[in-house]
Design an enzyme around this catalytic site. Structure first.
Site, PDB file in Angstrom:
ATOM      1  N   LYS A  16       0.826  -1.224   0.000  1.00 45.61           N
ATOM      2  CA  LYS A  16       0.000   0.000   0.000  1.00 45.61           C
ATOM      3  C   LYS A  16       0.855   1.268   0.000  1.00 45.61           C
ATOM      4  CE  LYS A  16      -2.386   0.015   3.777  1.00 45.61           C
ATOM      5  NZ  LYS A  16      -1.934  -1.175   4.466  1.00 45.61           N
ATOM      6  N   ARG A  45      -9.146   2.553   9.279  1.00 44.78           N
ATOM      7  CA  ARG A  45      -8.813   1.154   9.544  1.00 44.78           C
ATOM      8  C   ARG A  45      -9.922   0.457  10.322  1.00 44.78           C
ATOM      9  NH1 ARG A  45      -2.638   1.404   9.290  1.00 44.78           N
ATOM     10  NH2 ARG A  45      -1.882  -0.342  10.494  1.00 44.78           N
ATOM     11  N   ARG A  84      11.175  -6.583   5.094  1.00 43.36           N
ATOM     12  CA  ARG A  84      11.066  -5.127   4.936  1.00 43.36           C
ATOM     13  C   ARG A  84      12.084  -4.407   5.819  1.00 43.36           C
ATOM     14  NH1 ARG A  84       5.259  -2.233   5.355  1.00 43.36           N
ATOM     15  NH2 ARG A  84       5.377  -2.679   7.567  1.00 43.36           N
ATOM     16  N   ARG A 124      11.421  -2.692  11.469  1.00 41.50           N
ATOM     17  CA  ARG A 124      10.480  -2.154  12.448  1.00 41.50           C
ATOM     18  C   ARG A 124      10.170  -3.195  13.517  1.00 41.50           C
ATOM     19  NH1 ARG A 124       5.770   0.271   8.656  1.00 41.50           N
ATOM     20  NH2 ARG A 124       4.538  -0.629  10.324  1.00 41.50           N
ATOM     21  N   ARG A 177      -1.003  -8.428  13.537  1.00 39.16           N
ATOM     22  CA  ARG A 177      -1.496  -7.312  12.733  1.00 39.16           C
ATOM     23  C   ARG A 177      -2.378  -7.816  11.587  1.00 39.16           C
ATOM     24  NH1 ARG A 177       3.733  -5.043  11.010  1.00 39.16           N
ATOM     25  NH2 ARG A 177       2.700  -3.220  10.152  1.00 39.16           N
TER      26      ARG A 177
HETATM   27  P1  AMP Z   1       1.252   1.102   9.593  1.00 38.10           P
HETATM   28  O1  AMP Z   1       2.591   1.665   9.233  1.00 38.10           O
HETATM   29  O2  AMP Z   1       0.151   1.638   8.725  1.00 38.10           O
HETATM   30  O3  AMP Z   1       1.261  -0.400   9.673  1.00 38.10           O
HETATM   31  O4  AMP Z   1       0.912   1.640  11.070  1.00 38.10           O
HETATM   32  C1  AMP Z   1       1.771   1.372  12.160  1.00 38.10           C
HETATM   33  C2  AMP Z   1       0.991   1.420  13.454  1.00 38.10           C
HETATM   34  O5  AMP Z   1       0.411   2.728  13.632  1.00 38.10           O
HETATM   35  C3  AMP Z   1      -0.198   0.476  13.551  1.00 38.10           C
HETATM   36  O6  AMP Z   1       0.180  -0.833  13.934  1.00 38.10           O
HETATM   37  C4  AMP Z   1      -1.047   1.159  14.618  1.00 38.10           C
HETATM   38  O7  AMP Z   1      -0.501   0.973  15.902  1.00 38.10           O
HETATM   39  C5  AMP Z   1      -0.870   2.622  14.245  1.00 38.10           C
HETATM   40  N1  AMP Z   1      -1.881   3.072  13.253  1.00 38.10           N
HETATM   41  C6  AMP Z   1      -1.657   3.574  12.010  1.00 38.10           C
HETATM   42  N2  AMP Z   1      -2.806   3.894  11.389  1.00 38.10           N
HETATM   43  C7  AMP Z   1      -3.798   3.566  12.253  1.00 38.10           C
HETATM   44  C8  AMP Z   1      -5.215   3.636  12.207  1.00 38.10           C
HETATM   45  N3  AMP Z   1      -5.874   4.128  11.116  1.00 38.10           N
HETATM   46  N4  AMP Z   1      -5.924   3.212  13.278  1.00 38.10           N
HETATM   47  C9  AMP Z   1      -5.309   2.750  14.383  1.00 38.10           C
HETATM   48  N5  AMP Z   1      -3.971   2.640  14.496  1.00 38.10           N
HETATM   49  C10 AMP Z   1      -3.206   3.037  13.450  1.00 38.10           C
END
Ligand code: AMP
Length: 220
Positions: free
Chosen positions: A13, A85, A124, A152, A163
């Site tokens: 994405k 989300r 990654r 990460r 996740r």
């Molecule tokens: P990502 O890089 O999009 O996987 O986001 C990393 C982390 O940020 C996630 O595992 C959540 O802890 C938090 N996060 C990012 N976007 C959201 C969202 N829309 N709702 C809730 N938590 C989020």
């Protein structure tokens, strides 16, 4: 163009959001990047949300909605990556846009099986210097990015599973949400980055024949 990108972690994405942003001029907004920036900058908000991020849990809706809001009222539109989300987040987005007399134009969902996503996520790495994301096998860093390249915390195998489970439970219902509103476009995301980028342009062109970017300007 106001486009929401949906899809599980590791589906590409973020990469596709960067491509689409370059092709359309609409800024790429990643709530995951906003979360990591708060944590890195040591803000009070960062301290509150750090544990959620490190555990691979979702940040509570009210907090993430408040973080996303300032970016939504942009006349250039946006490519939203990782937001909404949950159903409450999608409703909050729709309400905020309705107040501004705008709306989501399309929601693109990227699809791939979990086992392939685990393979992608565990390889990654993010450059500490440029912030760009690579894959040790499929998209290695170019020579001009000096690194170092970090994994990460939430890309560790147990966190990845968690996740993905969260995605299926909390985020996949958004397919129905946007499908019922006639906004959902589906892209199979197993191919390489360029091939998937072409599919994204194709589904947008099919939906918006006069407004969507052309394939010639779809690569940065
Ligand atoms: P990502 O890089 O999009 O996987 O986001 C990393 C982390 O940020 C996630 O595992 C959540 O802890 C938090 N996060 C990012 N976007 C959201 C969202 N829309 N709702 C809730 N938590 C989020």
């Amino acid at each position: 163009m106001r486009v929401v990108l949906l899809g599980p972690q590791g589906v590409g994405k973020g990469t596709q959001a960067q491509r689409l942003s370059a092709a359309t001029g609409a800024p790429h907004i990643s709530t995951g990047d906003l979360v990591r920036a708060e944590i890195k900058n040591g803000t009070a908000l960062g301290a509150t949300i750090r544990a959620y991020n490190d555990r691979g849990d979702l940040v509570p809706d009210d907090i993430i909605i408040a973080m996303a809001m300032p970016y939504l009222n942009n006349p250039k539109g946006w490519i939203l990556d990782g937001f909404p989300r949950t159903i409450p987040q999608a409703q909050a987005l729709d309400n905020a846009l309705a107040d501004a007399r705008t709306a989501v134009d399309a929601a693109i969902v990227f699809e791939a099986p979990d086992d392939r996503l685990i393979e992608r996520l565990s390889g990654r790495r993010q450059s500490k210097v440029t912030g760009k994301t690579y894959h040790i096998a499929f998209d290695p860093p170019p020579p001009d990015d000096p690194g170092p390249f970090l994994q990460r915390d939430d890309d560790q195998p147990d966190k990845i599973r968690q996740r993905l489970d969260l995605y299926h439970k909390e985020t996949e219902p958004l397919k129905t949400y946007y499908g019922e509103r006639g906004l959902l476009l589906t892209v199979e995301a197993l191919d390489g980055i360029d091939a998937v980028a072409k599919k994204v342009i194709a589904v947008l062109q099919a939906r918006f024949p006069h407004a969507a970017p052309s394939p010639s300007n779809s690569t940065p």
